[in-house]
Design a protein around this motif. Structure first.
Motif: not given
Length: 358
Positions: A201, A204, A206, A221, A230, A235
């Motif tokens: 996580d 990932r 942004p 999101s 995603p 992210k």
């Protein structure tokens, strides 16, 4: 207005209403009579629907379904949801470009032109609404009196594409056509799954999805409209639940500065052309590092609006943009392959590069 004039007006209005209802009933009866040679199918909502054995024309109430039919059997399209944009017309056949614009249930309060729909008289109507039961009920209530078979398809996520292509292949007797489309979709999903499995996580990237001419509209999101982020190892910095199916939430420049994304995806060329010179964006990491990418949009948007099968190519493009070392593909050749397969459109490398904004 005198008594005689009022009575005359009432008679004319009443006559027009009766004539309109008679025409509507006649059309509905014609539609029902066309089902004499018909069979029962189970649609993607689990509903039993009687449809003609040979379907010669299809209308979809929203662009995602229309795009699916365009990929599977463009010769069966009965009408369009909106007038094609110049970048769409360039890759459409003359027949599709000149189809009547019926409209549909999509966006903010849009509805189809029922008079045009009755004139076109498609053999079936495809319905798709993303997790919006109220709109779906309204569609059913409007279409049921018209007598057209209503078939539901399910495209709630990009992972549904193999099943939708398979369903349409069987429904429209185009299994040979849809087989390679299913294979491409399944390969794309395997690629996205493999990439996600290889990332933690914290790894990932942004990402900010910039919509509107000023880049200050975006999607949550949890929204279908930003689903590719995603899926492709990103992210979404705008973390929230979608307020409605339309999306395009308004945000401030200060809010985007606070998000400080590493990558910005620009939907509108007007924003992309100014983002590197607009002082409001200069302190954002993606701008400083020149990691603002314009989303390809021909013939349909590769990322969103409408969320069409083009997202299968958009996923490969975004994985390559976010993770060029982990997903090293020749996007020019990939674009040429996709256009030939899904759109029956040959591209040379120069044309593919232009679509990719290279």
């Amino acid at each position: 207005m005198g008594h005689f004039q009022k009575m005359s007006l009432f008679v004319r209005q009443r006559s027009a209403t009766i004539t309109g209802l008679a025409a509507l009933l006649f059309t509905a009866l014609l539609s029902l009579s066309s089902l004499a040679d018909a069979g029962e199918i189970t649609d993607m909502a689990g509903r039993k629907v009687t449809v003609p054995d040979e379907i010669r024309s299809v209308y979809s109430v929203s662009p995602p379904g229309t795009c699916m039919v365009y990929a599977v059997a463009p010769e069966l399209l009965a009408g369009l949801n909106y007038a094609p944009r110049p970048e769409e017309r360039k890759y459409m056949s003359a027949r599709v470009r000149h189809l009547p614009v019926i409209g549909g249930w999509f966006g903010q309060g849009r509805m189809p032109n029922l008079e045009t729909l009755l004139q076109v008289r498609p053999d079936i109507i495809l319905v798709w609404q993303w997790k919006d039961s109220a709109t779906t009920q309204k569609i059913e209530q409007t279409l049921k009196p018209l007598g057209f078979p209503v078939v539901h398809i399910r495209i709630d996520t990009i992972a549904d594409y193999p099943a939708v292509f398979g369903f349409l292949g069987r429904l429209l007797h185009r299994e040979k056509r849809t087989a390679p489309l299913i294979q491409y979709a399944e390969k794309t999903l395997r690629d996205t799954d493999a990439l996600q499995a290889a990332l933690s996580d914290t790894e990932r990237i942004p990402v900010y999805y910039a919509e509107g001419a000023d880049g200050l509209r975006t999607d949550c999101s949890a929204s279908l409209h930003a689903e590719l982020i995603p899926f492709c190892g990103g992210k979404n910095v705008h973390i929230c639940e979608s307020g409605d199916s339309f999306g395009m939430s308004k945000v401030s420049a200060e809010q985007v500065v606070q998000y400080d994304p590493r990558v910005i995806l620009a939907r509108e060329s007007a924003f992309y052309k100014t983002v590197y010179t607009d002082p409001r964006w200069q302190n954002i990491r993606a701008v400083r590092d020149r990691q603002v990418f314009q989303i390809p949009r021909a013939p349909f948007d590769w990322f969103d609006r409408p969320p069409s099968f083009m997202r299968l190519l958009g996923a490969r493009w975004l994985m390559n943009r976010l993770w060029p070392e982990k997903y090293p593909v020749d996007m020019i050749q990939e674009t040429r392959t996709f256009y030939q397969l899904f759109l029956n459109t040959p591209l040379d490398r120069k044309a593919a590069a232009e679509i990719l904004h290279l």
